[in-house]
Write an enzyme that holds these catalytic residues in place. Structure first.
Site, mmCIF file in Angstrom:
data_model
loop_
_atom_site.group_PDB
_atom_site.id
_atom_site.type_symbol
_atom_site.label_atom_id
_atom_site.label_comp_id
_atom_site.label_asym_id
_atom_site.label_seq_id
_atom_site.Cartn_x
_atom_site.Cartn_y
_atom_site.Cartn_z
ATOM 1 C CB THR A 36 -0.896 0.020 1.262
ATOM 2 O OG1 THR A 36 -1.582 1.275 1.365
ATOM 3 C CG2 THR A 36 -0.067 -0.160 2.521
ATOM 4 C CE1 TYR A 54 -3.909 -1.779 5.658
ATOM 5 C CE2 TYR A 54 -3.423 0.421 4.848
ATOM 6 C CZ TYR A 54 -3.716 -0.904 4.603
ATOM 7 O OH TYR A 54 -3.812 -1.359 3.318
#
Length: 347
Positions: free
Chosen positions: A124, A165
Site C-alpha cells: 500500500t 495499518y
C-alpha cells in the site's frame, strides 16, 4: 501453473482467481471468509470453474504451512490482510497479527516448501511518509495538487509508515523484500493506490470509490439519507480498476524475472486521479441526482494527495492501465445495480 491466492475470496482475489481459471491454471484459494462479501464472491467463483478452496486464517501459522506444503505452488499472490486504517486503530493487535505476522508465516512456509515460487505481495501507499511532511500542497476548487510531483509520487519518497495499518503493512513490505535479499526468495512488492471495481463489497471504512457509488445509487433509487465525507472532500487518489490490476498480476507470471526483488508503485496515475468532490460530481451527472452529504472532521493522518508515479513499472513490464476512470466507474455502478437485483443500467 499452480497458483495460490491468499485472500482469494476478497475483492481483488476473486477477480484474479477467475482470470487464473480462465487461463487454465491450477488454483488454490485460501481465505477465512471473515469480510463481508467474501462468501458471495466464493459462490460466484465456484460457478466459474474447479479449484481448491481452503478455509484457513493467515494468522494461524499451521493453516498457512499446511496449504503451502500440500499445494506446493509455483506462484503465490498474497492478498490476505486487514485493509482498513480505522480498524487498525481500533484493533491494532489484530491488524499486526494479520498483516505482519501472517506475511512472516507465509514467507517461512515458502522457504520450507516452495523456494522457487514467485511471490507477489499486495502492499500500500501507506508505507510512505505523508506527502504533507515533505512537499507543498496547493488547494484548488475541487482538489489538492502537489506541484513538485506533477506525475505522482515515485518509489524514492521516504519509506516511513504511520498509523497501525501503515506500520503493519510496512513491516510486511520490508519482510518480503528482505526475503529476496537474504534468503533468495523470488518476491515482488506492489504498493497500490485506490483499487475499485466489481466484487468489492465496500464499507464506510474501506473501498471509498465503491462506497460513494453505492451511496449515490441509494439516494437515486430509494431517496436514502445524506451521507458523510471526512474532511473537505478535496483529498486526491488515483483510481486503478481491478481489471487492470489483474492484467498486471498475470503479466508477472509471464515476465517475473524483470521485477523480482523490487518494489513498485502501482495505480491509475495522474490521468485517472480524482478527489472525493470530483467523484461525487461525476456521480451526480451520471445518475442525474442531487447528492446530499455533510462534511465532517478529517480522518487522523489522512493523506491530502497520493497519486502513484507508474514510471518504474512501465519500464519493466508491457503493462499500462487501460480502463479510464469514467468507464471504470460506469462498470462499478452497473455491478452494484446487479447486486440489488435491478436493471444493469444505473439510470
Amino acid at each position: 501453473m499452480r497458483i495460490l491466492i491468499t485472500g482469494g475470496a476478497g475483492f481483488v482475489g476473486s477477480n484474479l482467481a477467475k482470470a487464473a481459471l480462465e487461463r487454465g491454471h491450477q488454483l488454490c484459494v485460501f481465505d477465512n471468509l471473515s469480510r463481508h462479501g467474501c462468501a458471495a464472491n466464493l459462490t460466484w467463483l465456484q460457478s466459474a470453474g474447479r479449484f481448491r478452496f481452503v478455509h484457513g486464517d493467515i494468522r494461524c501459522a499451521s493453516d498457512v504451512d499446511l496449504v503451502v506444503g500440500d499445494f506446493c505452488p509455483n506462484a503465490v499472490f498474497h492478498l490476505a490482510g486487514q485493509v482498513a486504517m480505522t480498524s487498525s486503530v481500533a484493533r491494532p493487535r489484530l491488524d499486526f497479527e494479520t498483516n505482519a505476522m501472517g506475511t512472516f508465516s507465509l514467507l517461512e512456509s515458502l522457504k520450507r516448501h516452495a523456494r522457487e515460487a514467485l511471490f507477489i505481495y499486495s502492499s500500500t501507499n501507506k508505507v510512505y511518509r505523508r506527502p504533507e511532511s515533505f512537499t507543498r500542497h496547493v488547494e484548488q476548487g475541487t482538489r489538492y495538487i502537489t506541484p513538485e510531483f506533477p506525475e505522482g509520487f515515485p518509489e524514492t519518497i521516504p519509506f516511513d509508515p504511520e498509523t497501525p495499518y501503515g506500520v503493519s503493512k510496512g513491516t510486511a513490505d520490508a519482510l518480503v523484500r528482505d526475503a529476496h535479499a537474504i534468503f533468495g526468495l523470488r518476491t515482488v512488492v506492489f504498493r497500490h493506490s485506490s483499487i475499485y471495481g466489481g466484487r468489492q463489497f465496500a464499507t464506510f471504512d474501506q473501498g471509498w470509490v465503491s462506497w460513494f457509488c453505492a451511496q449515490a445509487l441509494s439516494q437515486k433509487k430509494f431517496q436514502a439519507d445524506s451521507f458523510t465525507v471526512a474532511g473537505s472532500g478535496k483529498q486526491v487518489r488515483d483510481l486503478l480498476h481491478a481489471d487492470d490490476l489483474v492484467d498486471l498480476y498475470l503479466a508477472v507470471l509471464d515476465h517475473g524475472e524483470s521485477v523480482i526483488g523490487e518494489a513498485f508503485n502501482v495505480g491509475g496515475g495522474i490521468r485517472n486521479s480524482m478527489s472525493i468532490l470530483e467523484l461525487l460530481d461525476f456521480l451526480q451527472t451520471e445518475l442525474d441526482v442531487r447528492l446530499r452529504f455533510d462534511c465532517i472532521a478529517p480522518r487522523a493522518r489522512d493523506q491530502k494527495v497520493f497519486v502513484a508515479d507508474n514510471t518504474k513499472i512501465f519500464g519493466r513490464l508491457s503493462w499500462k492501465p487501460e480502463v479510464d476512470r469514467a468507464t471504470g466507474l460506469r462498470r462499478t455502478l452497473t455491478w452494484l445495480c446487479e447486486q440489488e437485483g435491478g436493471a444493469c443500467d444505473p439510470r
